[in-house]
Structure formats: structure tokens, C-alpha cells
Design a protein around this motif. Sequence first.
Motif, PDB file in Angstrom:
ATOM      1  N   SER A  31      48.375  47.113  56.171  1.00  0.00           N
ATOM      2  CA  SER A  31      49.139  46.020  56.778  1.00  0.00           C
ATOM      3  C   SER A  31      48.596  45.700  58.175  1.00  0.00           C
ATOM      4  O   SER A  31      47.889  46.505  58.791  1.00  0.00           O
ATOM      5  N   GLY A  32      48.969  44.528  58.666  1.00  0.00           N
ATOM      6  CA  GLY A  32      48.631  44.163  60.036  1.00  0.00           C
ATOM      7  C   GLY A  32      49.273  45.100  61.041  1.00  0.00           C
ATOM      8  O   GLY A  32      48.715  45.383  62.098  1.00  0.00           O
ATOM      9  N   VAL A  33      50.450  45.604  60.697  1.00  0.00           N
ATOM     10  CA  VAL A  33      51.141  46.566  61.561  1.00  0.00           C
ATOM     11  C   VAL A  33      50.303  47.838  61.702  1.00  0.00           C
ATOM     12  O   VAL A  33      50.160  48.387  62.804  1.00  0.00           O
ATOM     13  N   THR A  34      49.727  48.290  60.600  1.00  0.00           N
ATOM     14  CA  THR A  34      48.870  49.483  60.642  1.00  0.00           C
ATOM     15  C   THR A  34      47.664  49.242  61.543  1.00  0.00           C
ATOM     16  O   THR A  34      47.300  50.111  62.343  1.00  0.00           O
ATOM     17  N   ILE A  35      47.065  48.063  61.435  1.00  0.00           N
ATOM     18  CA  ILE A  35      45.939  47.728  62.323  1.00  0.00           C
ATOM     19  C   ILE A  35      46.400  47.808  63.775  1.00  0.00           C
ATOM     20  O   ILE A  35      45.711  48.361  64.628  1.00  0.00           O
ATOM     21  N   GLY A  36      47.586  47.288  64.049  1.00  0.00           N
ATOM     22  CA  GLY A  36      48.147  47.358  65.406  1.00  0.00           C
ATOM     23  C   GLY A  36      48.326  48.786  65.882  1.00  0.00           C
ATOM     24  O   GLY A  36      48.026  49.110  67.037  1.00  0.00           O
ATOM     25  N   TYR A  37      48.814  49.654  64.990  1.00  0.00           N
ATOM     26  CA  TYR A  37      48.960  51.073  65.354  1.00  0.00           C
ATOM     27  C   TYR A  37      47.608  51.687  65.690  1.00  0.00           C
ATOM     28  O   TYR A  37      47.484  52.475  66.626  1.00  0.00           O
ATOM     29  N   TRP A  38      46.598  51.350  64.914  1.00  0.00           N
ATOM     30  CA  TRP A  38      45.258  51.887  65.168  1.00  0.00           C
ATOM     31  C   TRP A  38      44.725  51.367  66.497  1.00  0.00           C
ATOM     32  O   TRP A  38      44.115  52.105  67.256  1.00  0.00           O
ATOM     33  N   GLU A  39      44.955  50.085  66.783  1.00  0.00           N
ATOM     34  CA  GLU A  39      44.462  49.502  68.031  1.00  0.00           C
ATOM     35  C   GLU A  39      45.168  50.079  69.253  1.00  0.00           C
ATOM     36  O   GLU A  39      44.575  50.159  70.328  1.00  0.00           O
ATOM     37  N   ASN A  40      46.410  50.475  69.080  1.00  0.00           N
ATOM     38  CA  ASN A  40      47.172  51.065  70.190  1.00  0.00           C
ATOM     39  C   ASN A  40      46.965  52.567  70.311  1.00  0.00           C
ATOM     40  O   ASN A  40      47.495  53.194  71.218  1.00  0.00           O
ATOM     41  N   GLY A  41      46.225  53.150  69.368  1.00  0.00           N
ATOM     42  CA  GLY A  41      45.990  54.583  69.393  1.00  0.00           C
ATOM     43  C   GLY A  41      47.167  55.388  68.881  1.00  0.00           C
ATOM     44  O   GLY A  41      47.182  56.616  68.996  1.00  0.00           O
ATOM     45  N   ARG A  42      48.150  54.714  68.299  1.00  0.00           N
ATOM     46  CA  ARG A  42      49.332  55.412  67.779  1.00  0.00           C
ATOM     47  C   ARG A  42      48.991  56.246  66.547  1.00  0.00           C
ATOM     48  O   ARG A  42      49.503  57.343  66.364  1.00  0.00           O
ATOM     49  N   ASN A  43      48.136  55.694  65.693  1.00  0.00           N
ATOM     50  CA  ASN A  43      47.646  56.397  64.503  1.00  0.00           C
ATOM     51  C   ASN A  43      46.140  56.207  64.419  1.00  0.00           C
ATOM     52  O   ASN A  43      45.583  55.327  65.072  1.00  0.00           O
ATOM     53  N   GLU A  44      45.513  56.985  63.572  1.00  0.00           N
ATOM     54  CA  GLU A  44      44.076  56.844  63.325  1.00  0.00           C
ATOM     55  C   GLU A  44      43.835  56.777  61.826  1.00  0.00           C
ATOM     56  O   GLU A  44      44.496  57.476  61.056  1.00  0.00           O
TER      57      GLU A  44
END
Length: 115
Positions: A31-44
Motif C-alpha cells: 500500500s501507499g501507507v507502507t511506502i510512507g512507513y518505509w520513507e519515514n523509517g518506521r518500518n523496513e
Amino acid sequence: MKTIRFAENLKRIREWREMTKEELGERVGVSGVTIGYWENGRNEPRMGKVEQIASVLNVDIDDLLFNEDLDKIKANSKSLISDVKKQTIDLIKNLNDEDVELFKQLMERSINKSE
């Protein structure tokens, strides 16, 4: 030892490629949300996804993970052409010169109308 810059590079390269988070997510199966998490360093992402992302963004995995200079990343990458554009180019290659000229004129008219 190299510093991992994935989150920062993902966002910078995605924006440079003029893709939304949703577009990139759709192309790599998240999802776009997952991409956002990756960009924020929240998840990898897992390594397989990193490879997919690099492929979709048309950059080297090493550049995506470690390079801090966007200009160097741009210089190392290939131009990004969508699948539709590639298919259209292939169709044009199969046309005779007369049909190519007609196609060119139609495209020029279309572009001039939208300006």
C-alpha cells in the motif's frame, strides 16, 4: 562502513521519478501507507522488496540503500519509461514511414491543443 540511507533515498528517488506513494506501492505490491512507513523509517522492507523497488525506480540497489548524492543516483540510473510508452514505441517501430509521419502529425496536433 557504509551508512544505510534507504528511507531518505526512497522518498527522494520516488519524488524525482514523479511517482506517488500509491503508484510505487501498487507496482511493488504494497500500500501507499507502507511506502510512507518505509520513507519515514518506521518500518523496513524485506530484501526482495528492496530489489523490486530498485527495479521499479530504475536505480541500483546500492544507490537506493547507500548513496547520499541524488545527482550521482540520477547519473547512474537509466531513464524511466512506462510500459505503455514502451509498447507504443514498439508499435511505432513497426509502422511504415508514411504512417509514422501521420502519427507524428496527430501527436503534434494533440500536444498543441493542450498547450
